[in-house]
Design an enzyme around this catalytic site. Structure first.
Site, PDB file in Angstrom:
ATOM      1  N   CYS A 139       0.816  -1.226   0.000  1.00 55.52           N
ATOM      2  CA  CYS A 139       0.000   0.000   0.000  1.00 55.52           C
ATOM      3  C   CYS A 139       0.844   1.268   0.000  1.00 55.52           C
ATOM      4  O   CYS A 139       0.616   2.177  -0.801  1.00 55.52           O
ATOM      5  CB  CYS A 139      -0.977  -0.016   1.175  1.00 55.52           C
ATOM      6  SG  CYS A 139      -0.198  -0.010   2.820  1.00 55.52           S
ATOM      7  N   HIS A 184      -2.715   0.991   6.957  1.00 53.74           N
ATOM      8  CA  HIS A 184      -2.993   0.985   5.514  1.00 53.74           C
ATOM      9  C   HIS A 184      -3.054   2.414   5.003  1.00 53.74           C
ATOM     10  O   HIS A 184      -3.286   3.364   5.761  1.00 53.74           O
ATOM     11  CB  HIS A 184      -4.317   0.273   5.241  1.00 53.74           C
ATOM     12  CG  HIS A 184      -4.585   0.012   3.786  1.00 53.74           C
ATOM     13  ND1 HIS A 184      -3.715  -0.683   2.983  1.00 53.74           N
ATOM     14  CD2 HIS A 184      -5.637   0.365   2.985  1.00 53.74           C
ATOM     15  CE1 HIS A 184      -4.207  -0.763   1.762  1.00 53.74           C
ATOM     16  NE2 HIS A 184      -5.376  -0.130   1.738  1.00 53.74           N
ATOM     17  N   HIS A 196      -5.915   1.754  -4.390  1.00 54.93           N
ATOM     18  CA  HIS A 196      -4.922   1.302  -3.409  1.00 54.93           C
ATOM     19  C   HIS A 196      -4.440  -0.106  -3.723  1.00 54.93           C
ATOM     20  O   HIS A 196      -5.122  -0.883  -4.401  1.00 54.93           O
ATOM     21  CB  HIS A 196      -5.490   1.356  -1.988  1.00 54.93           C
ATOM     22  CG  HIS A 196      -6.764   0.586  -1.777  1.00 54.93           C
ATOM     23  ND1 HIS A 196      -7.068  -0.044  -0.596  1.00 54.93           N
ATOM     24  CD2 HIS A 196      -7.840   0.341  -2.581  1.00 54.93           C
ATOM     25  CE1 HIS A 196      -8.252  -0.621  -0.674  1.00 54.93           C
ATOM     26  NE2 HIS A 196      -8.740  -0.402  -1.877  1.00 54.93           N
TER      27      HIS A 196
END
Length: 224
Positions: A139, A184, A196
């Site tokens: 990420c 994240h 993402h």
């Protein structure tokens, strides 16, 4: 009496049309990446097919190193154009050009450019610890890789990215902003959506709700 009622009805209809036409137009939505963008074949003699199937008719073969124009990625396939012929090639054989367009215009327009660029890599793999937009990224590696293409150097971890750029409220988020969660990070692309590097199973993808989990910070990276 009927004549008076008819005239009254007509007047009301005209008045309604004037009021409706005077309403402000809704703000233009930010759409997914528009148009085509550059890619390159990295495996020898890739088959350009008519549809998204290995059983589909082969339009022509494309040799290693040949440039193609990519339209979009869908599942295991990329729709591409090569020498005037358009068809589908397995996405794993097409690397996307990471040369980003120049940023210009307002801060919001710059953010839209970044967000559109990031969407070119949808469908590419998630790799833990990875930073490569084609072969795989996690990420933070994904958003870092996108911004690196524009000349920005971002912190490596999702937790450190909570301090990158400048803080903005979730209400005032714009395309290109980083949406930070616990463990994240994603990029806002407009219309409530994010792009993402999600999981190993899904890879880099677009999700319909930026607040699908608790948002801990929103950071604006692009400068005026």
């Amino acid at each position: 009496m009927k004549s008076i009622l008819k005239k009254t009805a007509i007047c009301l209809l005209v008045f309604s049309m004037i009021i409706t036409s005077g309403l402000a137009a809704p703000k233009k939505e930010v759409h997914a990446a528009q148009g085509t963008y550059g890619g390159r074949i990295w495996k020898s003699w890739v088959k350009l097919r008519k549809s998204k199937s290995k059983k589909s008719k082969v339009i022509r073969k494309i040799s290693k190193g040949e440039p193609v124009q990519v339209h979009y990625t869908s599942g295991k396939w990329r729709k591409v154009t090569y020498k005037g012929k358009t068809g589908f090639v397995l996405k794993k054989y097409v690397y996307i050009n990471t040369n980003a367009p120049e940023l210009s215009g307002s801060q919001e327009e710059k953010g839209q450019t970044v967000a559109a660029f990031a969407q070119r890599f949808v469908g590419n793999p998630y790799v833990w610890g990875g930073t490569n937009l084609n072969s795989g990224a996690d990420c933070s590696g994904f958003v870092g890789g996108v911004y690196r293409s524009f000349g920005y150097k971002l912190p490596r971890t999702s937790s450190d990215l909570r301090k990158a750029g400048r803080k903005v409220s979730y209400k005032n988020k714009q395309p290109g902003d980083l949406i930070c969660y616990s463990g994240h990070v994603a990029m806002y692309i407009g219309n409530g959506k994010i792009v993402h590097a999600s999981t190993r199973k899904t890879g880099i993808k677009i999700s319909p709700r930026a607040n699908y989990r608790k948002v801990v910070a929103v950071r604006r990276i692009v400068r005026e």
